[in-house]
Scaffold this motif. Structure first.
Motif, short mmCIF file in Angstrom:
data_model
loop_
_atom_site.label_atom_id
_atom_site.label_comp_id
_atom_site.label_asym_id
_atom_site.label_seq_id
_atom_site.Cartn_x
_atom_site.Cartn_y
_atom_site.Cartn_z
N ARG A 257 -114.67 32.15 40.68
CA ARG A 257 -113.87 33.26 41.40
C ARG A 257 -112.74 32.62 42.14
NH1 ARG A 257 -116.76 37.49 42.25
NH2 ARG A 257 -115.85 38.02 43.98
N ASP A 258 -112.31 31.46 41.97
CA ASP A 258 -111.35 30.91 42.64
C ASP A 258 -110.17 30.29 41.72
OD1 ASP A 258 -112.08 31.71 45.17
OD2 ASP A 258 -113.50 29.90 45.02
N ARG A 259 -110.54 30.49 40.35
CA ARG A 259 -109.25 29.96 39.38
C ARG A 259 -109.26 30.94 38.45
NH1 ARG A 259 -110.74 24.71 37.10
NH2 ARG A 259 -108.70 24.17 36.99
N VAL A 260 -108.08 31.07 37.86
CA VAL A 260 -107.83 31.84 36.74
C VAL A 260 -106.68 31.17 35.68
CG1 VAL A 260 -106.20 33.18 38.41
CG2 VAL A 260 -107.08 34.22 35.99
N PHE A 261 -107.14 31.44 34.34
CA PHE A 261 -106.22 30.87 33.31
C PHE A 261 -105.19 31.91 32.91
CE2 PHE A 261 -105.87 29.13 28.85
CZ PHE A 261 -104.57 28.56 28.96
N VAL A 262 -104.04 32.02 33.16
CA VAL A 262 -103.17 33.15 32.85
C VAL A 262 -102.21 32.44 31.74
CG1 VAL A 262 -101.30 34.49 33.61
CG2 VAL A 262 -102.93 33.79 35.32
N ARG A 263 -102.20 33.52 30.78
CA ARG A 263 -101.32 33.32 29.40
C ARG A 263 -100.16 34.42 29.33
NH1 ARG A 263 -105.70 31.11 25.19
NH2 ARG A 263 -107.00 32.50 26.83
N GLY A 264 -98.79 33.84 29.08
CA GLY A 264 -97.80 34.87 28.99
C GLY A 264 -97.16 34.83 27.68
N ILE A 265 -97.24 35.95 27.10
CA ILE A 265 -96.84 36.11 25.66
C ILE A 265 -95.55 37.10 25.61
CG2 ILE A 265 -97.51 36.63 23.37
CD1 ILE A 265 -100.68 36.39 24.01
N VAL A 266 -94.55 36.62 25.13
CA VAL A 266 -93.43 37.26 25.08
C VAL A 266 -93.06 37.93 23.71
CG1 VAL A 266 -90.83 36.94 25.08
CG2 VAL A 266 -92.36 36.03 26.74
#
Ligand code: FES
Ligand SMILES: [Fe+2]
Length: 347
Positions: A257-266
């Motif tokens: 609930r308090d952490r998130v893994f974010v990935r960016g793809i260009v």
């Protein structure tokens, strides 16, 4: 000293409990190349999930713990169109149904794995966290996936709830402070489906960094930022300048609930000829990736230091954010209701 007291936002943002821990949506499992040497198990969405590719090239994504005695199917192997458990060699097809048990004629009904709808695109494997997709795997509006190539993803773990990631785009107040972009026209927001929200607004590029000097010279002084947000976990962002357009996708994976893994793809539009594809596209991707990653750096730094969700502290100037949270709580509640249906548990 004068204190200015602002009114609260008109829309009441929902309490944190209104958001599920793992919303039903599309998620990135990983690079398709990871499955070249056999099944791979990952800890995702609070579960062990295995991905594999069959002999004919079909993809399977399912719960990794075997329905017999919970051995990890990721330690097994692919046999033809099935994944074989390493322990007693039960075999499962991509639908999750057990199709073979050594020395047993009739496969019992409980012998099946929960399987996930899966799509391979741009060499990446995406799965839907529900028995049936509530919406097809999205892409940039009016863009054909086959006409685009992607850069190597970049990623970061943020110390904030997953529902704060998309809120960043509706937070019109932060663009000047964090990104040197000054709002210079009205924002447009629409909800074309219960699971999608589109927002766009024009901004003046007002920073003094070399990067912004280059941006103004190359693209122009004004940029229209648009974001299509799907269930708060998939976002398609375009930055449209007078002379060019950037395409970036964000995909998040809640880690509790308090952490998130974010990935960016260009992404960039694929060149039409072979020489362009070989020589220009890789450079184009590197440059765009650098600029987009740098643009997002202030968000990443703020979020990695911990952002809190405090619905009671939203003011009138945060109205757009409050509306976003209200929409998202509803979208993810709908999604959970549909995703946790009997078809998945019984089927
Ligand atoms: S634990 Fe998988 S076949 Fe027995
Ligand atoms: Fe931001």
């Amino acid at each position: 000293m004068t204190h200015v007291v602002s009114d609260s936002a008109v829309t009441q943002a929902p309490p944190a409990e209104a958001f599920p821990t793992y919303p039903v949506s599309w998620y990135l499992f990983g690079d398709a190349r990871e499955l070249r040497n056999g099944p791979v198990t990952k800890e995702l969405l609070g579960r062990s999930i295995v991905g594999f590719r069959t002999a004919t090239g079909r993809l399977g994504v399912m719960d990794a713990r075997c329905s017999h005695l919970r051995a990890n199917l990721g330690n097994g192997c692919v046999i033809g169109e099935t994944i074989q458990c390493p322990y007693h060699h039960w075999r499962y097809g991509v639908t999750g149904r057990c199709v073979h048990i050594p020395h047993v004629e009739e496969v019992p009904a409980f012998a099946r794995q929960r399987s996930y709808p899966v799509v391979e695109r741009h060499g990446l494997v995406f799965f839907f966290n529900g028995p049936e997709p509530l919406f097809p795997l999205p892409f940039f509006a009016d863009a054909e996936p086959a006409e685009f190539v992607r850069a190597r993803p970049f990623g970061l773990v943020l110390d904030c709830p997953w529902w704060m990631v998309g809120a960043n785009a509706c937070d019109l107040q932060h663009f000047l402070g964090a990104h040197d972009r000054k709002l210079c026209g009205p924002a447009h927001v629409e909800t074309p489906s219960p699971y999608a929200r589109h927002a766009s607004a024009p901004f003046a590029v007002v920073g003094h960094s070399l990067r912004d000097d280059f941006t103004r010279w190359f693209g122009g002084n004004v940029v229209t930022l648009s974001i299509a947000d799907w269930c708060g976990t998939l976002m398609f962002v375009t930055a449209r300048f007078r002379r060019t357009c950037s395409y970036g996708m964000l995909t998040s994976l809640p880690l509790g609930r308090d952490r998130v893994f974010v990935r960016g793809i260009v992404f960039v539009r694929r060149s039409r000829n072979a020489i362009g594809r070989q020589l220009i596209d890789p450079i184009h991707l590197r440059v765009r990736r650098f600029f987009i990653k740098e643009f997002l750096r202030p968000d990443a730094e703020l979020a990695t230091r911990g952002l809190l969700y405090r619905p009671e502290s939203l003011l009138a100037c945060d109205e757009e954010m409050a509306r976003y949270f209200a929409w998202l709580a509803k979208a993810s509640a709908n999604a959970v209701g549909a995703g946790a249906g009997a078809a998945w548990t019984a089927g």
